[in-house]
Design an enzyme around this catalytic site. Structure first.
Site, PDB file in Angstrom:
ATOM      1  N   GLU A  45       4.658 -28.994  12.138  1.00 53.04           N
ATOM      2  CA  GLU A  45       4.091 -28.458  10.896  1.00 53.04           C
ATOM      3  C   GLU A  45       4.457 -29.355   9.710  1.00 53.04           C
ATOM      4  O   GLU A  45       3.606 -29.668   8.863  1.00 53.04           O
ATOM      5  CB  GLU A  45       4.614 -27.046  10.670  1.00 53.04           C
ATOM      6  CG  GLU A  45       4.230 -26.446   9.330  1.00 53.04           C
ATOM      7  CD  GLU A  45       5.181 -25.349   8.892  1.00 53.04           C
ATOM      8  OE1 GLU A  45       5.215 -25.064   7.689  1.00 53.04           O
ATOM      9  OE2 GLU A  45       5.895 -24.792   9.753  1.00 53.04           O
ATOM     10  N   ASP A  49       1.490 -31.376   7.650  1.00 53.93           N
ATOM     11  CA  ASP A  49       1.266 -31.170   6.220  1.00 53.93           C
ATOM     12  C   ASP A  49       1.070 -32.505   5.512  1.00 53.93           C
ATOM     13  O   ASP A  49       0.196 -32.642   4.640  1.00 53.93           O
ATOM     14  CB  ASP A  49       2.457 -30.416   5.633  1.00 53.93           C
ATOM     15  CG  ASP A  49       2.334 -30.218   4.139  1.00 53.93           C
ATOM     16  OD1 ASP A  49       1.395 -29.551   3.694  1.00 53.93           O
ATOM     17  OD2 ASP A  49       3.187 -30.749   3.392  1.00 53.93           O
ATOM     18  N   ASP A 118       0.448 -22.580   9.238  1.00 55.75           N
ATOM     19  CA  ASP A 118       1.483 -23.456   9.796  1.00 55.75           C
ATOM     20  C   ASP A 118       1.029 -24.072  11.118  1.00 55.75           C
ATOM     21  O   ASP A 118       1.226 -25.265  11.367  1.00 55.75           O
ATOM     22  CB  ASP A 118       2.774 -22.660  10.025  1.00 55.75           C
ATOM     23  CG  ASP A 118       3.457 -22.245   8.735  1.00 55.75           C
ATOM     24  OD1 ASP A 118       3.069 -22.755   7.667  1.00 55.75           O
ATOM     25  OD2 ASP A 118       4.358 -21.393   8.795  1.00 55.75           O
ATOM     26  N   GLU A 121      -1.506 -26.889  10.685  1.00 54.00           N
ATOM     27  CA  GLU A 121      -0.848 -28.141  10.318  1.00 54.00           C
ATOM     28  C   GLU A 121      -0.175 -28.773  11.533  1.00 54.00           C
ATOM     29  O   GLU A 121      -0.208 -30.004  11.705  1.00 54.00           O
ATOM     30  CB  GLU A 121       0.183 -27.881   9.217  1.00 54.00           C
ATOM     31  CG  GLU A 121      -0.448 -27.515   7.878  1.00 54.00           C
ATOM     32  CD  GLU A 121       0.570 -27.092   6.840  1.00 54.00           C
ATOM     33  OE1 GLU A 121       0.207 -27.057   5.649  1.00 54.00           O
ATOM     34  OE2 GLU A 121       1.728 -26.782   7.213  1.00 54.00           O
TER      35      GLU A 121
END
EC number: 3.1.26.3
Length: 228
Positions: A45, A49, A118, A121
């Protein structure tokens, strides 16, 4: 390692077949199900991102070569925020293949915005590690689709707009107070009030606390704008 039929079908929806199946399994594993032999998706995650951020930074720059940083930043933020990631995740039915512990399963984890965002990502990071940045960028741009074209010219969220309004008048930033939380744990409803130094307030309800804050800020900003 062979993937289950459900996860293989998910990979088809994503548009990427993994050379390393462990990557997608890890991306879909929530911390509630992790163990020493089953790592969760938190590290992915973190990476995803950043990959998503670079993809969208490039994209908004290419779509408007004359825009100033102050115009680009809110568009970028609208495209990478958790709600946008969760929206994409719902479109590809990511929740159906999330690997969750019993506690999250029983509280509606497959529908939670935070968990879906989450995991989305993490999936982006898994694709990046499996096939490189160019492939990850292509997948992201396809999944985000016309969101890039639809992102508002002024995509600042209502909380940002209200804060700037307050600062321009010498006030401290607005305060957001949770007044109530009702409903079951898996489907709560938050009531939030935004309060200004000058005494103005507005309330809103939503299933996600941040969305309630945004709605309250929007309501107050509309009221203030009408009042001149």
């Amino acid at each position: 390692m062979a993937l289950s039929r459900e996860i293989s079908a998910f990979c088809e929806r994503v548009g990427h077949q993994f050379q390393d199946p462990d990557l997608i399994l890890r991306a879909l594993t929530h911390s509630s199900l992790s163990s020493p032999t089953r790592p969760d998706n938190q590290r992915l995650e973190f990476l995803g991102d950043r990959v998503l951020g670079l993809v969208m930074a490039e994209a908004v720059l290419k779509r408007d070569r004359e825009a100033k940083e102050g115009q680009l930043a809110p568009r970028f933020n609208a495209l990478v925020r958790k709600e946008a990631c969760a929206e994409v995740a719902r479109e590809i039915d990511l929740g159906a293949v999330l690997r969750l512990g019993k506690s999250e399963m029983t509280t509606g984890g497959r529908r939670k915005t935070a968990l879906l965002g989450d995991a989305m990502e993490a999936v982006i990071a898994a694709i990046y590690l499996d096939a490189g940045f160019d492939v990850a960028r292509d997948v992201v741009l396809r999944l985000w689709g016309d969101r890039l074209d639809r992102v508002a010219e002024d995509a600042r969220d209502p909380k940002t707009t209200l804060q700037e309004w307050a600062q321009a008048r010498g006030q401290t930033p607005p305060r957001y107070v949770e007044l109530d939380r009702t409903g079951p744990d898996h489907a709560p409803v938050f009531t939030v009030e935004v309060r200004m130094d000058s005494g103005e307030t507005a309330r809103a309800e939503a299933r996600v606390k941040r969305q309630a804050e945004q709605a309250a800020a929007r309501a107050l900003m509309e009221r203030l704008s009408k009042g001149g």
